[in-house]
Write a protein that holds these residues in place. Structure first.
Motif, PDB file in Angstrom:
ATOM      1  N   PRO A 130       0.054  11.233   7.160  1.00 27.10           N
ATOM      2  CA  PRO A 130      -0.885  11.224   6.113  1.00 27.10           C
ATOM      3  C   PRO A 130      -2.337  10.989   6.210  1.00 27.10           C
ATOM      4  CG  PRO A 130       0.101   8.735   6.467  1.00 27.10           C
ATOM      5  CD  PRO A 130       0.578   9.607   7.274  1.00 27.10           C
ATOM      6  N   TRP A 165       2.127   5.764   0.155  1.00 32.46           N
ATOM      7  CA  TRP A 165       1.118   6.911   1.033  1.00 32.46           C
ATOM      8  C   TRP A 165       2.201   8.051   0.958  1.00 32.46           C
ATOM      9  CZ3 TRP A 165       3.134   2.456   3.677  1.00 32.46           C
ATOM     10  CH2 TRP A 165       4.016   2.905   4.329  1.00 32.46           C
ATOM     11  N   ASP A 166       1.924   8.860   1.202  1.00 32.71           N
ATOM     12  CA  ASP A 166       3.076  10.606   0.873  1.00 32.71           C
ATOM     13  C   ASP A 166       4.354  10.244   2.220  1.00 32.71           C
ATOM     14  OD1 ASP A 166       4.216  12.063   1.007  1.00 32.71           O
ATOM     15  OD2 ASP A 166       3.246  13.866   1.409  1.00 32.71           O
ATOM     16  N   SER A 195      -3.893   9.643   3.691  1.00 37.75           N
ATOM     17  CA  SER A 195      -5.110   8.716   3.093  1.00 37.75           C
ATOM     18  C   SER A 195      -3.620   7.801   2.707  1.00 37.75           C
ATOM     19  CB  SER A 195      -5.591   9.643   2.023  1.00 37.75           C
ATOM     20  OG  SER A 195      -4.850   9.864   0.590  1.00 37.75           O
ATOM     21  N   CYS A 196      -3.970   6.887   2.197  1.00 39.09           N
ATOM     22  CA  CYS A 196      -3.392   6.243   1.454  1.00 39.09           C
ATOM     23  C   CYS A 196      -3.900   5.261   0.256  1.00 39.09           C
ATOM     24  CB  CYS A 196      -2.748   4.887   2.673  1.00 39.09           C
ATOM     25  SG  CYS A 196      -3.653   3.470   3.306  1.00 39.09           S
ATOM     26  N   THR A 197      -3.329   4.319  -0.632  1.00 42.27           N
ATOM     27  CA  THR A 197      -3.707   3.210  -1.897  1.00 42.27           C
ATOM     28  C   THR A 197      -3.560   1.920  -2.014  1.00 42.27           C
ATOM     29  OG1 THR A 197      -3.442   5.944  -2.912  1.00 42.27           O
ATOM     30  CG2 THR A 197      -4.168   3.924  -4.421  1.00 42.27           C
ATOM     31  N   TRP A 234       0.855  -1.256  -0.051  1.00 41.69           N
ATOM     32  CA  TRP A 234      -0.175  -0.035   0.187  1.00 41.69           C
ATOM     33  C   TRP A 234       1.060   0.704   0.080  1.00 41.69           C
ATOM     34  CZ3 TRP A 234      -5.950   0.206   2.413  1.00 41.69           C
ATOM     35  CH2 TRP A 234      -5.938  -1.601   1.804  1.00 41.69           C
ATOM     36  N   VAL A 279      -8.349   4.504  -2.296  1.00 44.79           N
ATOM     37  CA  VAL A 279      -8.183   5.272  -1.546  1.00 44.79           C
ATOM     38  C   VAL A 279      -8.880   5.225  -0.870  1.00 44.79           C
ATOM     39  CG1 VAL A 279      -7.460   7.579  -1.591  1.00 44.79           C
ATOM     40  CG2 VAL A 279      -7.181   6.814  -3.800  1.00 44.79           C
TER      41      VAL A 279
END
Length: 211
Positions: free
Chosen positions: A133, A126-127, A135-137, A124, A143
């Motif tokens: 952060p 994330w920034d 959000s994450c993907t 996964w 998202v």
């Protein structure tokens, strides 16, 4: 005892040089020995009791995890890693042996093929420059809002625990979640009974999380 061209050997010879004989009445190996003068090739009679031979490295090089090898008896050897990350052999009966032991006990060892690697699930993302952060993907591109709360398939409410964790030594990195009632903490999001549904901000179960 047989040897292969390219194998690295350590030979300890005990004795005193009495004379030099051209030729040998026994089968022999010729050992290349490197030194500051450029090296020399030594003939070593096979089966000579005065010479102790230790196999250092197989002719094909050091076995690498994921490869399939075989010993002098034709038994297949799968190369894995030990607890320290060093290559080792696993046999069909489930036992593991060091490369050194197998090489000296059942050498010469020869590679058969490279086995296909198990496809690894992507991490996964994330920034990573953001300490908190929002959000994450996931690998599918969805998202996930890390500031939101989620209800699982059994009705429990979860929130992001504030960190990410890896599944095993080489598994994918995923967000860690905790239950709202704190009965379970730091659980990988994929280990939560699904499906997960994001709670609306005005849901009565989506209030501030308290410790």
């Amino acid at each position: 005892m047989t040897y292969l061209p390219g194998e690295t050997l350590q030979i300890t010879i005990t004795g005193q040089v009495a004379r030099i004989v051209d030729g040998s009445p026994w089968s022999e190996i010729r050992l290349d020995v490197a030194d500051q003068s450029g090296g020399i090739t030594l003939p070593i009679p096979l089966g000579w009791a005065a010479a102790k031979v230790i196999r250092i490295k197989p002719a094909a090089g050091v076995p690498k995890p994921g490869e399939l090898w075989q010993n002098c008896q034709g038994a297949e050897l799968f190369v894995t890693k030990d607890r320290y990350g060093n290559p080792q052999f696993a046999t069909a009966d489930g036992r593991t042996h060091s490369i050194e032991w197998m090489n000296n006990t059942f050498g010469p060892l020869t590679p058969i093929r490279q086995l296909p690697e198990r496809e690894r699930e992507p991490d996964w993302t994330w920034d990573e420059n953001d300490d908190n952060p929002g959000s994450c993907t996931d690998p599918s591109g969805q998202v996930w809002d890390l500031t939101a709360q989620y209800r699982d398939g059994e009705g429990h409410v979860w929130h992001w625990a504030g960190g990410f964790g890896r599944d095993g030594d080489d598994g994918p990195i995923r967000p860690l979640m905790s239950r709202r009632d704190w009965s379970r903490t730091d659980v990988q999001i994929t280990d939560i009974p699904g499906p997960l549904s994001q709670l609306p901000a005005d849901d009565e179960d989506a209030g501030p999380v308290t410790s």
